[in-house]
Design a protein around this motif. Structure first.
Motif, mmCIF file in Angstrom:
data_model
loop_
_atom_site.group_PDB
_atom_site.id
_atom_site.type_symbol
_atom_site.label_atom_id
_atom_site.label_comp_id
_atom_site.label_asym_id
_atom_site.label_seq_id
_atom_site.Cartn_x
_atom_site.Cartn_y
_atom_site.Cartn_z
ATOM 1 N N THR A 16 -55.302 -52.312 -0.630
ATOM 2 C CA THR A 16 -53.404 -52.369 0.090
ATOM 3 C C THR A 16 -53.761 -51.518 0.765
ATOM 4 O OG1 THR A 16 -53.101 -54.406 -1.087
ATOM 5 C CG2 THR A 16 -51.640 -52.846 -0.123
ATOM 6 N N ILE A 17 -53.734 -51.389 1.873
ATOM 7 C CA ILE A 17 -52.992 -49.571 2.190
ATOM 8 C C ILE A 17 -51.752 -49.304 2.287
ATOM 9 C CG2 ILE A 17 -54.166 -48.455 4.514
ATOM 10 C CD1 ILE A 17 -56.707 -49.652 2.523
ATOM 11 N N THR A 18 -51.531 -48.235 1.882
ATOM 12 C CA THR A 18 -50.228 -47.858 2.933
ATOM 13 C C THR A 18 -50.844 -46.268 3.059
ATOM 14 O OG1 THR A 18 -49.622 -46.610 -0.382
ATOM 15 C CG2 THR A 18 -49.315 -48.859 0.747
ATOM 16 N N ASN A 19 -49.183 -45.824 3.274
ATOM 17 C CA ASN A 19 -48.900 -44.451 4.410
ATOM 18 C C ASN A 19 -48.188 -43.327 3.368
ATOM 19 O OD1 ASN A 19 -50.955 -44.550 6.401
ATOM 20 N ND2 ASN A 19 -48.996 -46.173 7.369
ATOM 21 N N THR A 20 -47.783 -44.252 1.903
ATOM 22 C CA THR A 20 -47.720 -43.128 1.121
ATOM 23 C C THR A 20 -48.056 -43.331 -0.285
ATOM 24 O OG1 THR A 20 -45.552 -44.551 0.051
ATOM 25 C CG2 THR A 20 -45.411 -43.773 2.327
ATOM 26 N N VAL A 21 -47.186 -41.995 -1.479
ATOM 27 C CA VAL A 21 -48.878 -41.954 -1.894
ATOM 28 C C VAL A 21 -46.961 -42.027 -3.055
ATOM 29 C CG1 VAL A 21 -49.568 -40.333 -4.274
ATOM 30 C CG2 VAL A 21 -50.169 -40.673 -1.938
ATOM 31 N N THR A 22 -47.209 -43.128 -4.406
ATOM 32 C CA THR A 22 -46.354 -43.874 -5.298
ATOM 33 C C THR A 22 -46.906 -44.002 -7.059
ATOM 34 O OG1 THR A 22 -46.990 -46.429 -5.114
ATOM 35 C CG2 THR A 22 -44.807 -44.725 -3.742
ATOM 36 N N TYR A 26 -53.784 -46.962 -5.840
ATOM 37 C CA TYR A 26 -54.922 -46.994 -7.418
ATOM 38 C C TYR A 26 -55.652 -45.167 -6.917
ATOM 39 C CZ TYR A 26 -59.319 -47.514 -8.423
ATOM 40 O OH TYR A 26 -60.885 -47.100 -8.969
ATOM 41 N N ALA A 27 -55.595 -44.081 -5.737
ATOM 42 C CA ALA A 27 -56.553 -43.916 -5.282
ATOM 43 C C ALA A 27 -55.706 -43.478 -3.791
ATOM 44 C CB ALA A 27 -57.944 -43.627 -5.346
ATOM 45 N N LEU A 28 -55.884 -42.086 -3.746
ATOM 46 C CA LEU A 28 -55.558 -40.882 -2.556
ATOM 47 C C LEU A 28 -57.563 -41.052 -1.931
ATOM 48 C CD1 LEU A 28 -54.307 -40.076 0.168
ATOM 49 C CD2 LEU A 28 -54.235 -37.875 -1.702
ATOM 50 N N SER A 36 -51.995 -30.848 0.901
ATOM 51 C CA SER A 36 -50.840 -32.523 1.523
ATOM 52 C C SER A 36 -50.336 -32.359 0.089
ATOM 53 C CB SER A 36 -51.668 -33.232 2.379
ATOM 54 O OG SER A 36 -51.937 -33.826 1.349
ATOM 55 N N SER A 37 -48.803 -32.307 0.810
ATOM 56 C CA SER A 37 -48.200 -32.982 -0.150
ATOM 57 C C SER A 37 -48.308 -34.374 -0.989
ATOM 58 C CB SER A 37 -46.680 -33.049 0.490
ATOM 59 O OG SER A 37 -46.692 -34.009 1.813
ATOM 60 N N LYS A 38 -49.218 -35.121 0.044
ATOM 61 C CA LYS A 38 -49.668 -36.424 -0.675
ATOM 62 C C LYS A 38 -50.992 -35.533 -1.629
ATOM 63 C CE LYS A 38 -49.015 -39.212 3.057
ATOM 64 N NZ LYS A 38 -49.533 -39.922 4.440
ATOM 65 N N TYR A 39 -51.414 -35.020 -1.305
ATOM 66 C CA TYR A 39 -52.431 -34.873 -2.658
ATOM 67 C C TYR A 39 -52.166 -34.308 -3.861
ATOM 68 C CZ TYR A 39 -56.441 -31.893 -4.555
ATOM 69 O OH TYR A 39 -56.989 -31.225 -5.251
ATOM 70 N N LYS A 40 -50.823 -33.169 -3.200
ATOM 71 C CA LYS A 40 -49.953 -32.724 -4.743
ATOM 72 C C LYS A 40 -49.356 -34.123 -4.917
ATOM 73 C CE LYS A 40 -49.748 -28.156 -2.731
ATOM 74 N NZ LYS A 40 -49.042 -27.156 -1.749
ATOM 75 N N LYS A 41 -49.012 -34.683 -4.973
ATOM 76 C CA LYS A 41 -47.896 -35.388 -5.673
ATOM 77 C C LYS A 41 -48.838 -36.243 -6.238
ATOM 78 C CE LYS A 41 -45.113 -39.437 -5.352
ATOM 79 N NZ LYS A 41 -43.864 -39.816 -3.902
ATOM 80 N N ALA A 42 -50.119 -37.216 -5.409
ATOM 81 C CA ALA A 42 -51.492 -37.614 -6.896
ATOM 82 C C ALA A 42 -51.906 -36.815 -7.779
ATOM 83 C CB ALA A 42 -52.407 -37.461 -5.079
ATOM 84 N N ILE A 43 -52.428 -35.757 -7.204
ATOM 85 C CA ILE A 43 -52.609 -34.602 -8.825
ATOM 86 C C ILE A 43 -51.660 -35.001 -9.926
ATOM 87 C CG2 ILE A 43 -53.375 -32.547 -9.081
ATOM 88 C CD1 ILE A 43 -55.041 -34.048 -8.051
#
Length: 64
Positions: A16-22, A26-28, A36-43
């Motif tokens: 399932t593909i999303t545009n947000t990190v929650t 499972y993975a970015l 990027s803010s998405k990378y920082k949130k994923a970490i």
């Protein structure tokens, strides 16, 4: 390859593909940008970050 092309491939593999990190992600899949803010949130959320360019063949097979 565009983001949409990659999304189509991964969706066919059952992802399932999303545009947000929650927390439910499972993975970015990243292009290597570590600022990027998405990378920082994923970490910070302990979500696996996969660099597309370093792992391209595995990403295209859904093995990450």
């Amino acid at each position: 390859m565009t983001r949409n092309d990659l999304a189509d491939i991964l969706e066919k593999l059952g992802f399932t593909i999303t545009n947000t990190v929650t927390k439910d992600c499972y993975a970015l899949i990243s292009a290597g940008d570590t600022t990027s803010s998405k990378y920082k949130k994923a970490i910070s959320s302990n979500i696996k970050v996969v660099d597309y360019w370093k792992n391209r063949s595995n990403v295209l097979k859904g093995s990450f």
